[in-house]
Scaffold this active site. Structure first.
Site, mmCIF file in Angstrom:
data_model
loop_
_atom_site.group_PDB
_atom_site.id
_atom_site.type_symbol
_atom_site.label_atom_id
_atom_site.label_comp_id
_atom_site.label_asym_id
_atom_site.label_seq_id
_atom_site.Cartn_x
_atom_site.Cartn_y
_atom_site.Cartn_z
ATOM 1 N N HIS A 67 0.839 -1.204 0.000
ATOM 2 C CA HIS A 67 0.000 0.000 0.000
ATOM 3 C C HIS A 67 0.867 1.245 0.000
ATOM 4 O O HIS A 67 0.419 2.330 -0.358
ATOM 5 C CB HIS A 67 -0.973 -0.005 1.187
ATOM 6 N N LYS A 72 9.401 -2.834 3.580
ATOM 7 C CA LYS A 72 10.531 -2.643 4.507
ATOM 8 C C LYS A 72 10.483 -3.674 5.618
ATOM 9 O O LYS A 72 9.406 -3.973 6.151
ATOM 10 C CB LYS A 72 10.413 -1.240 5.117
ATOM 11 N N LYS A 96 3.435 -1.887 12.004
ATOM 12 C CA LYS A 96 4.437 -1.087 12.718
ATOM 13 C C LYS A 96 4.708 0.224 11.979
ATOM 14 O O LYS A 96 4.676 1.301 12.553
ATOM 15 C CB LYS A 96 5.718 -1.935 12.763
ATOM 16 N N LYS A 108 9.630 -8.853 5.149
ATOM 17 C CA LYS A 108 10.560 -9.545 6.055
ATOM 18 C C LYS A 108 11.272 -10.642 5.303
ATOM 19 O O LYS A 108 10.715 -11.212 4.354
ATOM 20 C CB LYS A 108 9.803 -10.162 7.226
ATOM 21 N N SER A 364 15.654 3.451 10.319
ATOM 22 C CA SER A 364 15.924 2.945 8.972
ATOM 23 C C SER A 364 15.341 3.905 7.929
ATOM 24 O O SER A 364 15.937 4.150 6.875
ATOM 25 C CB SER A 364 15.273 1.577 8.761
HETATM 26 N N1 GLU Z 1 14.168 -5.791 11.997
HETATM 27 C C1 GLU Z 1 13.646 -4.592 12.573
HETATM 28 C C2 GLU Z 1 12.186 -4.747 12.908
HETATM 29 O O1 GLU Z 1 11.686 -5.823 13.070
HETATM 30 C C3 GLU Z 1 13.962 -3.376 11.728
HETATM 31 C C4 GLU Z 1 13.366 -3.361 10.385
HETATM 32 C C5 GLU Z 1 13.866 -2.229 9.479
HETATM 33 O O2 GLU Z 1 14.630 -1.396 9.939
HETATM 34 O O3 GLU Z 1 13.461 -2.227 8.327
HETATM 35 O O4 GLU Z 1 11.487 -3.790 13.113
#
Ligand code: GLU
Length: 473
Positions: A67, A72, A96, A108, A364
């Site tokens: 979306h 990320k 998140k 992921k 990030s």
């Molecule tokens: N692995 C981290 C998380 O679960 C960071 C992910 C990121 O920075 O893209 O939020």
């Protein structure tokens, strides 16, 4: 550690989503679209190990939602990696990012390996090959999907990823933005390493500053002297412990898989970390008591419990024994749905993962913006701000006839460095998100817990971007 649940990890996320969607007004089709994992890339590739053996590596990248672009989310290296886990973690990333207003979809990745038992050369080969597989299928890129560190990975792996990507895509001007969590020398941003732990601290602190919430829990307002237990001394646990300690809380216990240690006066995470490095174990730390069974630490007396390792560490078996008043989910999915219900009935405040550990992805985002703008934060304004501040001080001194000390002058005049801007951007993000979730919860007291309020917040934001696209009415 106990890991029993009726639900798979992805099903638990779906269950939390369904529970929250009842408190929203969106039509079913739209909710189904938000919940679904859009793209799942399951791959196998061969790698020649140091002893000459060929090993077939199992790996995944999941893009839960597009979306917003890019997708990320981190990449984890663990023997527990499987498709369901990566799907769940990708979904959590969507929610998140929405909660902290980071304009990305969730993604992921995971590689099923045990990083501790592989040599650096083997790890490098696997990481580079994985990146090449992602490039081949168009599953990575600054505008497509941007990985980051997660459990078992860090700056070193991100460096291999950006290097592989750049060599396969020569001349791509924004290539550094294909991955975040890189070393600063390769386009990383200062403050990324401690970002998740610092975000956990900012989030818990904001909750602890809410008088009504503290009153209900029978706790004093503020962080000072709160007794904290941290499970996991990896990057997230280490920095969470550090920020709690340096802001006046007492980290009374730290747990790792070989055991846990307890000290009522508080532990110094750096000294514990050095002790573990030197002896290979957290146990026998001078001045602390050993707790042989690591999971027992979760059940000890404390005000705040921070699970900062893996998922499902608190389930229906140990949830009734938890004595903490607040659980800050620094890890992703540390509670099973059954544990969540038990703790909510007990009146424990669970600060949910998908918002509390969003510090990592927030910074990030700052790193990605830095890569696209090709300029370090603070470079343009630091000197300008300092000169302006010095002029103001000079004017005040002239008008009042009083002099500020050299130390005060330096503090007042200070123009922001990259680290100052990153930390303050993260602080602002976590405070705003906490208040937004609490407002949703306060506005509807039938919402049973903070996790559900956080999901309502996320669902509303993702749904709005779909409706704004005109895809759904
Ligand atoms: N692995 C981290 C998380 O679960 C960071 C992910 C990121 O920075 O893209 O939020």
């Amino acid at each position: 550690m106990s890991t029993t649940s009726e639900y798979s990890f992805f099903q638990s996320v779906e269950k939390s989503f369904d529970k929250a969607s009842k408190f929203t007004q969106w039509e079913n089709g739209l909710l189904e679209q938000i919940k679904a994992c859009n793209s799942i890339y399951s791959m196998r590739f061969p790698v020649k190990m140091d002893d000459g053996r060929i090993e077939v590596i199992e790996a995944y990248r999941v893009q839960h939602s597009q979306h917003k672009s890019p997708c990320k989310g981190g990449i984890r290296f663990s023997m527990a990696v499987n498709q369901d886990e990566v799907m769940a973690l990708a979904a959590l990333m969507t929610y998140k990012c929405a909660i902290v207003n980071v304009p990305f979809g969730g993604g992921k990745g995971g590689i099923k390996i045990s990083p501790r038992s592989l040599s650096p050369y083997e790890l490098e080969k696997i990481t580079r090959r994985y990146t090449a597989e992602l490039v081949k299928k168009n599953f990575i890129g600054p505008g497509i999907d941007v990985p980051a560190p997660d459990y078992g990975t860090g700056e070193r792996e991100m460096a291999w990823i950006v290097d592989t990507y750049q060599s396969l895509k020569p001349g791509e001007i924004d290539a550094a933005g294909c991955v975040t969590g890189k070393p600063v020398s390769l386009g990383g941003v200062r403050g990324r390493k401690e970002a998740t732990g610092l975000g956990v601290f900012y989030g818990v602190r904001e909750v602890c500053l809410m008088e009504d919430v503290m009153k209900k829990l029978g706790l004093t307002v503020g962080i000072e002297n709160k007794r904290v237990i941290v499970q996991g001394l990896g990057n997230v646990g280490y920095f969470s412990a550090k920020f709690f300690r340096t802001h006046g809380a007492k980290v009374v216990a730290i747990a790792e898989y070989e055991g846990a240690i307890y000290c009522a006066d508080g532990l110094d995470e750096e000294a514990v970390f050095q002790h573990r490095k030197a002896t290979g174990s957290i146990l026998n730390f001078p001045g602390a008591t050993n707790i042989e069974k690591s999971s027992d630490a979760l059940e000890m007396e404390c005000d705040i419990l921070i699970p900062a390792a893996l998922e499902n560490v608190i389930d229906k078996n140990n949830a009734p024994n938890i004595k903490a008043k607040i659980i800050g989910e620094a890890a992703n999915g540390p509670l099973t749905p059954e544990a969540d219900d038990i703790l909510s009935k007990k009146g424990v405040l669970v600060i949910p993962d998908m918002y509390l550990n969003a510090g990592g992805v927030t910074v990030s985002y700052f790193e990605w913006l830095k890569n696209l703008s090709h300029v370090r934060y603070g470079r343009l304004e630091k000197r300008f701000t300092e000169n302006a501040n010095i002029n103001i001080i000079n004017q005040i001194e002239e008008l009042t006839g009083k002099k500020v000390s050299a130390t005060e002058r330096a503090v007042i005049a200070h123009g922001p460095d990259e680290i100052d801007l990153v930390h303050s951007g993260l602080e602002e993000t976590m405070i705003t998100a906490t208040r937004e979730i609490m407002e949703i919860w306060n506005a509807n007291p039938t919402i049973p817990d903070m996790r559900t309020a956080a999901y309502v917040c996320a669902i509303n934001k993702v749904a709005t971007s779909y409706t704004e696209l005109g895809i759904f009415p």
